[in-house]
Design a protein around this motif. Sequence first.
Motif, PDB file in Angstrom:
ATOM      1  N   UNK A   1      -2.643  -9.428  14.379  1.00 48.90           N
ATOM      2  CA  UNK A   1      -2.747  -8.275  15.261  1.00 48.90           C
ATOM      3  C   UNK A   1      -2.772  -6.989  14.447  1.00 48.90           C
ATOM      4  N   UNK A   2      -3.268  -5.924  15.089  1.00 50.26           N
ATOM      5  CA  UNK A   2      -3.216  -4.583  14.499  1.00 50.26           C
ATOM      6  C   UNK A   2      -2.175  -3.802  15.293  1.00 50.26           C
ATOM      7  N   UNK A   3      -1.027  -3.554  14.688  1.00 57.32           N
ATOM      8  CA  UNK A   3       0.028  -2.809  15.361  1.00 57.32           C
ATOM      9  C   UNK A   3      -0.177  -1.309  15.138  1.00 57.32           C
ATOM     10  N   UNK A   4       0.055  -0.516  16.193  1.00 55.84           N
ATOM     11  CA  UNK A   4       0.152   0.928  16.005  1.00 55.84           C
ATOM     12  C   UNK A   4       1.399   1.176  15.157  1.00 55.84           C
ATOM     13  N   UNK A   5       1.296   2.072  14.183  1.00 56.61           N
ATOM     14  CA  UNK A   5       2.373   2.168  13.204  1.00 56.61           C
ATOM     15  C   UNK A   5       2.707   3.600  12.813  1.00 56.61           C
ATOM     16  N   UNK A   6       3.998   3.883  12.695  1.00 56.90           N
ATOM     17  CA  UNK A   6       4.493   5.176  12.197  1.00 56.90           C
ATOM     18  C   UNK A   6       5.379   4.885  10.995  1.00 56.90           C
ATOM     19  N   UNK A   7       5.380   5.825  10.042  1.00 59.10           N
ATOM     20  CA  UNK A   7       6.162   5.529   8.842  1.00 59.10           C
ATOM     21  C   UNK A   7       6.850   6.771   8.272  1.00 59.10           C
ATOM     22  N   UNK A   8       8.059   7.081   8.731  1.00 63.36           N
ATOM     23  CA  UNK A   8       8.818   8.156   8.098  1.00 63.36           C
ATOM     24  C   UNK A   8       9.330   7.708   6.724  1.00 63.36           C
ATOM     25  N   UNK A   9       9.466   8.671   5.820  1.00 64.91           N
ATOM     26  CA  UNK A   9       9.939   8.310   4.481  1.00 64.91           C
ATOM     27  C   UNK A   9      10.690   9.461   3.839  1.00 64.91           C
ATOM     28  N   UNK A  10      11.483   9.121   2.844  1.00 66.56           N
ATOM     29  CA  UNK A  10      12.167  10.122   2.022  1.00 66.56           C
ATOM     30  C   UNK A  10      12.237   9.576   0.610  1.00 66.56           C
ATOM     31  N   UNK A  11      12.113  10.458  -0.379  1.00 61.21           N
ATOM     32  CA  UNK A  11      12.143   9.980  -1.757  1.00 61.21           C
ATOM     33  C   UNK A  11      12.058  11.110  -2.737  1.00 61.21           C
ATOM     34  N   UNK A  12      11.660  10.771  -3.947  1.00 59.98           N
ATOM     35  CA  UNK A  12      11.500  11.818  -4.965  1.00 59.98           C
ATOM     36  C   UNK A  12      10.429  11.425  -5.965  1.00 59.98           C
ATOM     37  N   UNK A  13       9.917  12.441  -6.626  1.00 54.76           N
ATOM     38  CA  UNK A  13       9.029  12.232  -7.764  1.00 54.76           C
ATOM     39  C   UNK A  13       9.734  12.827  -8.981  1.00 54.76           C
ATOM     40  N   UNK A  14       9.885  12.018 -10.001  1.00 55.52           N
ATOM     41  CA  UNK A  14      10.486  12.510 -11.243  1.00 55.52           C
ATOM     42  C   UNK A  14       9.377  12.548 -12.282  1.00 55.52           C
ATOM     43  N   UNK A  15       9.058  13.747 -12.723  1.00 61.21           N
ATOM     44  CA  UNK A  15       7.929  13.894 -13.651  1.00 61.21           C
ATOM     45  C   UNK A  15       8.343  13.606 -15.092  1.00 61.21           C
ATOM     46  N   UNK A  16       7.605  12.725 -15.744  1.00 59.37           N
ATOM     47  CA  UNK A  16       7.802  12.505 -17.188  1.00 59.37           C
ATOM     48  C   UNK A  16       7.043  13.553 -17.979  1.00 59.37           C
ATOM     49  N   UNK A  17       5.914  13.951 -17.422  1.00 59.71           N
ATOM     50  CA  UNK A  17       5.065  14.955 -18.071  1.00 59.71           C
ATOM     51  C   UNK A  17       4.299  15.661 -16.958  1.00 59.71           C
ATOM     52  N   UNK A  18       3.355  16.473 -17.316  1.00 59.05           N
ATOM     53  CA  UNK A  18       2.557  17.149 -16.293  1.00 59.05           C
ATOM     54  C   UNK A  18       1.671  16.159 -15.531  1.00 59.05           C
ATOM     55  N   UNK A  19       1.388  15.040 -16.175  1.00 58.83           N
ATOM     56  CA  UNK A  19       0.420  14.106 -15.589  1.00 58.83           C
ATOM     57  C   UNK A  19       1.011  12.818 -15.036  1.00 58.83           C
ATOM     58  N   UNK A  20       2.205  12.485 -15.437  1.00 56.68           N
ATOM     59  CA  UNK A  20       2.778  11.210 -14.980  1.00 56.68           C
ATOM     60  C   UNK A  20       4.216  11.391 -14.490  1.00 56.68           C
ATOM     61  N   UNK A  21       4.617  10.474 -13.642  1.00 57.01           N
ATOM     62  CA  UNK A  21       5.980  10.526 -13.133  1.00 57.01           C
ATOM     63  C   UNK A  21       6.374   9.219 -12.479  1.00 57.01           C
ATOM     64  N   UNK A  22       7.608   9.208 -12.041  1.00 56.04           N
ATOM     65  CA  UNK A  22       8.130   8.063 -11.309  1.00 56.04           C
ATOM     66  C   UNK A  22       8.262   8.461  -9.848  1.00 56.04           C
ATOM     67  N   UNK A  23       7.806   7.581  -8.975  1.00 53.76           N
ATOM     68  CA  UNK A  23       7.953   7.860  -7.550  1.00 53.76           C
ATOM     69  C   UNK A  23       8.900   6.833  -6.944  1.00 53.76           C
ATOM     70  N   UNK A  24       9.811   7.302  -6.129  1.00 52.92           N
ATOM     71  CA  UNK A  24      10.754   6.423  -5.437  1.00 52.92           C
ATOM     72  C   UNK A  24      10.770   6.831  -3.971  1.00 52.92           C
ATOM     73  N   UNK A  25      10.694   5.856  -3.067  1.00 54.46           N
ATOM     74  CA  UNK A  25      10.687   6.201  -1.640  1.00 54.46           C
ATOM     75  C   UNK A  25      11.402   5.142  -0.804  1.00 54.46           C
ATOM     76  N   UNK A  26      12.145   5.621   0.182  1.00 56.23           N
ATOM     77  CA  UNK A  26      12.722   4.755   1.214  1.00 56.23           C
ATOM     78  C   UNK A  26      11.904   4.985   2.472  1.00 56.23           C
TER      79      UNK A  26
END
Lengths: 216, 198
Positions: free
Chosen positions: B146-171
């Motif tokens: 099936x195709x469910x109608x879907x909503x997705x709230x989230x919270x997290x952070x981006x930790x930048x290693x440099x100007x171009x790369x980083x770590x993303x974490x999300x709940x």
Amino acid sequence: MKTALNFLVMIIALPLLQSCYPEGAEYVDELDIVYTNYDPSFNFNETKTFALPDSIIKIDDTQFSSKNGSSNPEFISSQYASVIINSLRENMMSYGWTEVNKSENPDVILLCSVTSTTYVYYYYDWNYWNWWYPGWYGGMGWYYPGYYYPTYRTGYSSGTLFIQMVDAKNTATEGKIIVPWSAEFNGLLQGTVTSLNARFKKSIDQAFIQSPYLKQ
Amino acid sequence: MKNVVIMTLITVLVSGYTINTTAQQYTSLQYTIAVPVNDLKAYIEKTSFRGFTFEYQTKVNSAIAVGVAVGYNLFYERKAYDTYNDGTASLSGIQYRYTNSIPIHVNGMYFLRKENQFNPFVGFGIGTTYTLRDTDMGLYRWEEDTWNFSLRPEAGFIYKFSDNTGLKFALRYNAAFKTSELEDQSFFSISTGVVFIK
């Protein structure tokens, strides 16, 4: 460059996910299933006696036609049949039924057959049973009141044992014999005689566990 | 319903590319662990450790980025030998249950701290979750999708290693609402991975 790297990561990640897809069953007996169905309007408490033949029919792909009962169908080896029939007998008796000879006017009759065809479209006609079934006459057939034909489905299969309990006293209209209870065991036909027989016995026991309405 | 969701996704995806190609872009691939809830949990209780999320977002101003997120999680559980009843029929055996979940969302992120190395965010997605459920029993398989109608709230952070790369974490909470084919297929997820910033 970065975009290319992203896609490279995805290309690597997808097969990794695929490779750890859980496989399911590891052992043959984990694929064994037991199916039972019954007619809820049938009063099992008023039936006390049963009869069953000492052989189990082996259903093959060819059409069986012996309306006059002149020839017998093929039977499965007695080393399997004896275990299946004895398990069936023990379970029936433990539920309070009494075994009688087919000539002694039993309330119900239990009939077993086996197929090992790849696709399960389990149809066989009355003529398979005229070698043994009392009071048989031409044109009779099976009837499963109140529920769909128990083995009418498709799917890969290696072996199926089919047991039907037949109402030996009350014939429905149009020559159809009522089948108030049926059981089916499906699984892979692999393993030694001992292990296969253990699985047959376990499956028959389970059929009765899940059919408590058969108790007298 | 399905067409509306798909058309919305396509429209926003295309517009995301055309809004401002010089704006900062976030491309991310994450490993995703998902915990089933509600009816999905009633079917499979076990946490899914097989999953990933791919995201692409473009900043529309200094605090907000919009884009699209696509993920995959496989839920699996072996159910011990049991008897299942349906009317007068009873079927006994071992069940192997699989739920393949593919959430597809148009989403937005709001960055709580601008241009920091550690940048927490909250976000919200709207779209669809495709659910493919397989139940294996004996040599048989029952398949539902099936195709469910879907909503997705989230919270997290981006930790930048440099100007171009980083770590993303999300709940995230991936709400996948009931359809005529299947019940609610929602789950919580924890997602972490690399983000490329351009």
